[in-house]
Design a protein around this motif. Structure first.
Motif, PDB file in Angstrom:
ATOM      1  N   ALA A 204       0.810  -1.219   0.000  1.00  0.00           N
ATOM      2  CA  ALA A 204       0.000   0.000   0.000  1.00  0.00           C
ATOM      3  C   ALA A 204       0.844   1.270   0.000  1.00  0.00           C
ATOM      4  N   GLU A 205       2.176   1.149  -0.116  1.00  0.00           N
ATOM      5  CA  GLU A 205       3.018   2.336  -0.174  1.00  0.00           C
ATOM      6  C   GLU A 205       2.889   3.062  -1.510  1.00  0.00           C
ATOM      7  N   ILE A 206       2.513   2.342  -2.564  1.00  0.00           N
ATOM      8  CA  ILE A 206       2.411   2.958  -3.876  1.00  0.00           C
ATOM      9  C   ILE A 206       1.036   3.592  -4.045  1.00  0.00           C
ATOM     10  N   GLU A 207       0.901   4.462  -5.079  1.00  0.00           N
ATOM     11  CA  GLU A 207      -0.322   5.239  -5.245  1.00  0.00           C
ATOM     12  C   GLU A 207      -1.501   4.375  -5.643  1.00  0.00           C
ATOM     13  N   VAL A 208      -1.286   3.410  -6.523  1.00  0.00           N
ATOM     14  CA  VAL A 208      -2.363   2.513  -6.941  1.00  0.00           C
ATOM     15  C   VAL A 208      -1.854   1.086  -6.927  1.00  0.00           C
ATOM     16  N   VAL A 209      -2.770   0.169  -6.724  1.00  0.00           N
ATOM     17  CA  VAL A 209      -2.453  -1.257  -6.732  1.00  0.00           C
ATOM     18  C   VAL A 209      -3.444  -1.958  -7.648  1.00  0.00           C
ATOM     19  N   SER A 242     -12.761 -10.673 -12.148  1.00  0.00           N
ATOM     20  CA  SER A 242     -12.493 -10.943 -13.564  1.00  0.00           C
ATOM     21  C   SER A 242     -11.547  -9.913 -14.183  1.00  0.00           C
ATOM     22  N   ARG A 243     -11.383  -8.764 -13.519  1.00  0.00           N
ATOM     23  CA  ARG A 243     -10.462  -7.736 -14.009  1.00  0.00           C
ATOM     24  C   ARG A 243      -9.498  -7.348 -12.890  1.00  0.00           C
ATOM     25  N   PRO A 244      -8.625  -8.256 -12.495  1.00  0.00           N
ATOM     26  CA  PRO A 244      -7.738  -7.979 -11.349  1.00  0.00           C
ATOM     27  C   PRO A 244      -6.701  -6.905 -11.632  1.00  0.00           C
ATOM     28  N   GLU A 245      -6.519  -6.532 -12.906  1.00  0.00           N
ATOM     29  CA  GLU A 245      -5.479  -5.562 -13.246  1.00  0.00           C
ATOM     30  C   GLU A 245      -5.944  -4.112 -13.129  1.00  0.00           C
ATOM     31  N   LEU A 246      -7.229  -3.877 -12.880  1.00  0.00           N
ATOM     32  CA  LEU A 246      -7.716  -2.505 -12.770  1.00  0.00           C
ATOM     33  C   LEU A 246      -6.978  -1.778 -11.642  1.00  0.00           C
ATOM     34  N   PRO A 247      -6.506  -0.549 -11.889  1.00  0.00           N
ATOM     35  CA  PRO A 247      -5.791   0.176 -10.829  1.00  0.00           C
ATOM     36  C   PRO A 247      -6.766   0.809  -9.840  1.00  0.00           C
ATOM     37  N   VAL A 248      -6.433   0.720  -8.576  1.00  0.00           N
ATOM     38  CA  VAL A 248      -7.273   1.312  -7.538  1.00  0.00           C
ATOM     39  C   VAL A 248      -6.379   1.764  -6.392  1.00  0.00           C
ATOM     40  N   ALA A 249      -6.781   2.808  -5.707  1.00  0.00           N
ATOM     41  CA  ALA A 249      -6.016   3.280  -4.553  1.00  0.00           C
ATOM     42  C   ALA A 249      -6.039   2.220  -3.456  1.00  0.00           C
ATOM     43  N   PRO A 250      -4.928   1.956  -2.816  1.00  0.00           N
ATOM     44  CA  PRO A 250      -4.889   0.905  -1.794  1.00  0.00           C
ATOM     45  C   PRO A 250      -5.717   1.265  -0.567  1.00  0.00           C
ATOM     46  N   LEU A 251      -6.318   0.256   0.019  1.00  0.00           N
ATOM     47  CA  LEU A 251      -7.087   0.395   1.259  1.00  0.00           C
ATOM     48  C   LEU A 251      -8.236   1.390   1.114  1.00  0.00           C
ATOM     49  N   ARG A 333     -31.525  -0.499   8.209  1.00  0.00           N
ATOM     50  CA  ARG A 333     -30.543  -0.920   7.214  1.00  0.00           C
ATOM     51  C   ARG A 333     -29.641   0.256   6.857  1.00  0.00           C
ATOM     52  N   PHE A 334     -28.365  -0.035   6.668  1.00  0.00           N
ATOM     53  CA  PHE A 334     -27.405   0.982   6.259  1.00  0.00           C
ATOM     54  C   PHE A 334     -26.656   0.451   5.047  1.00  0.00           C
ATOM     55  N   SER A 335     -26.567   1.271   4.004  1.00  0.00           N
ATOM     56  CA  SER A 335     -25.893   0.790   2.797  1.00  0.00           C
ATOM     57  C   SER A 335     -25.092   1.928   2.153  1.00  0.00           C
ATOM     58  N   ILE A 336     -24.041   1.547   1.475  1.00  0.00           N
ATOM     59  CA  ILE A 336     -23.266   2.487   0.664  1.00  0.00           C
ATOM     60  C   ILE A 336     -23.137   1.919  -0.731  1.00  0.00           C
ATOM     61  N   HIS A 337     -23.069   2.825  -1.694  1.00  0.00           N
ATOM     62  CA  HIS A 337     -22.890   2.442  -3.088  1.00  0.00           C
ATOM     63  C   HIS A 337     -21.836   3.356  -3.680  1.00  0.00           C
ATOM     64  N   LEU A 338     -20.710   2.767  -4.037  1.00  0.00           N
ATOM     65  CA  LEU A 338     -19.595   3.528  -4.588  1.00  0.00           C
ATOM     66  C   LEU A 338     -19.406   3.152  -6.056  1.00  0.00           C
ATOM     67  N   GLN A 339     -19.497   4.161  -6.915  1.00  0.00           N
ATOM     68  CA  GLN A 339     -19.224   3.986  -8.344  1.00  0.00           C
ATOM     69  C   GLN A 339     -17.943   4.737  -8.665  1.00  0.00           C
ATOM     70  N   LEU A 340     -16.998   4.022  -9.225  1.00  0.00           N
ATOM     71  CA  LEU A 340     -15.649   4.550  -9.381  1.00  0.00           C
ATOM     72  C   LEU A 340     -15.185   4.336 -10.825  1.00  0.00           C
ATOM     73  N   ARG A 341     -14.682   5.410 -11.425  1.00  0.00           N
ATOM     74  CA  ARG A 341     -14.052   5.296 -12.752  1.00  0.00           C
ATOM     75  C   ARG A 341     -12.560   5.421 -12.541  1.00  0.00           C
ATOM     76  N   VAL A 342     -11.840   4.339 -12.806  1.00  0.00           N
ATOM     77  CA  VAL A 342     -10.422   4.280 -12.454  1.00  0.00           C
ATOM     78  C   VAL A 342      -9.504   4.532 -13.647  1.00  0.00           C
ATOM     79  N   ALA A 343     -10.059   4.646 -14.841  1.00  0.00           N
ATOM     80  CA  ALA A 343      -9.217   4.893 -16.011  1.00  0.00           C
ATOM     81  C   ALA A 343      -9.994   5.668 -17.047  1.00  0.00           C
TER      82      ALA A 343
END
Length: 343
Positions: A204-209, A242-251, A333-343
């Motif tokens: 997690a030291e790098i910007e994206v994993v 199915s897409r493990p290579e997608l970049p995302v910020a760690p943690l 009930r408590f829910s969150i929905h996060l939609q993220l465009r990573v590229a």
């Protein structure tokens, strides 16, 4: 305000002198006798360099960049007018100004003839201040970006330091119990805990994993939380890898899952539940976490997690205009929905 960069300002003054020298040479047709031509042009070129230098070294830093824009305009106009008057009235040994009209070359009155000096001087001052303002704006933007990066690095270190001691203590306790019982889950659980700590401390030291590493972390976390109850917890996890290579910020995703465990009272197998779902597109991540809300709220462990407010802040800094976070807080009930465009 930092001290003016005098070598840079002098270089800019020389650049403006060179620019006007080329312009005058082309317009005035001084190619036949360039040496004599530039002798006649020399006083104006010196004046252009002087006003640009004074503007950049004195007026801009002491007035413009300190918010006294009105006084800067007054001072800049006074500088240009005063220099023009000096050029207009000083005796150049009868040398004609080599560019404009001959009839105006000896005109020492304020009027149309004065434009031969006023125009290049004013243009040089305006151009130099525009260059300085653009440079200053670029520096400020770099400082803002650097501050944001430093803030993100600090927040990430804070996040990694917030490994819930209660979670670690319970996990180690549970693994110890499994070793006493000679349960086959003990070595596997220890490896999962080791992988989590390695990911937090090093990967997690790098910007994206790669997204695959973040998914592994989530799965290990859920699995180790499940050691608490041998009967199993009402937790459903569906993670699309199915897409493990997608970049995302760690943690980035784990705080939502931590929050669900802290507030759902999932140990109540009759009423407590947690569902975690992650789906991916070619350049998008869709993440949902839903948990039950007990009638009596669970006590919050104050030393764990970073809170949804800080997660929102990280998202704003990391993915501006590239994310949408929806929080639905219902009575049961408590829910969150996060939609993220990573590229």
């Amino acid at each position: 305000m930092q001290r003016p960069d005098l070598p840079r300002i002098a270089l800019q003054a020389l650049a403006w002198v060179g620019l006007w020298a080329v312009v005058f040479l082309i317009v005035g047709g001084g190619f036949d006798a360039p040496f004599r031509y530039f002798r006649r042009l020399f006083p104006l070129l010196i004046a252009i360099g002087a006003v640009v230098f004074v503007n950049g070294a004195v007026l801009v830093p002491s007035l413009y960049f300190r918010g006294r824009r009105g006084w800067y305009v007054v001072a800049a106009v006074a500088l240009v007018v005063a220099t023009t008057l000096v050029l207009q009235n000083i005796d150049f040994s009868g040398r004609r100004f080599p560019v404009l009209y001959e009839r105006l070359s000896r005109n020492r009155n304020l009027g149309q003839g004065t434009l031969r000096y006023l125009l290049p001087l004013a243009t040089s001052v305006i151009g130099s201040v525009l260059v300085d303002v653009m440079r200053y704006a670029g520096q400020q933007e770099k400082r803002i970006v650097q501050a944001q990066r430093e803030q993100l690095a600090t927040e990430l270190k804070f996040l990694k330091s917030q490994v819930n001691p209660h979670f670690l203590f319970n996990t180690l306790n549970n693994i110890y119990t499994l070793t006493l019982l000679r349960d086959d889950k003990a070595p596997e659980s220890l490896l999962k805990l080791s992988a989590m700590l390695r990911y937090m401390l090093y990967d997690a030291e790098i910007e994206v994993v790669p997204l695959g590493r973040e998914i592994d972390y989530l799965r290990n976390y859920v699995a180790l939380r499940g050691l608490k109850d041998s009967r199993g917890l009402n937790v459903t996890v569906e993670l699309d890898d199915s897409r493990p290579e997608l970049p995302v910020a760690p943690l980035l995703l784990i705080p939502f899952v931590e929050n669900a465990y802290k507030h759902s009272r999932v140990e109540d197998r009759e009423a407590g539940y947690i569902t975690v779902a992650l789906t991916t597109g070619p350049t998008t991540i869709d993440f949902r976490v839903t948990n039950s809300v007990p009638p009596i709220p669970s006590p919050v462990d104050g030393v764990g997690g970073i809170g949804l407010d800080n997660v929102r802040k990280r998202l704003e800094l990391l993915y501006p205009d590239r994310h949408q976070l929806t929080v639905d807080a219902a009575p049961e009930r408590f829910s969150i929905h996060l939609q993220l465009r990573v590229a």
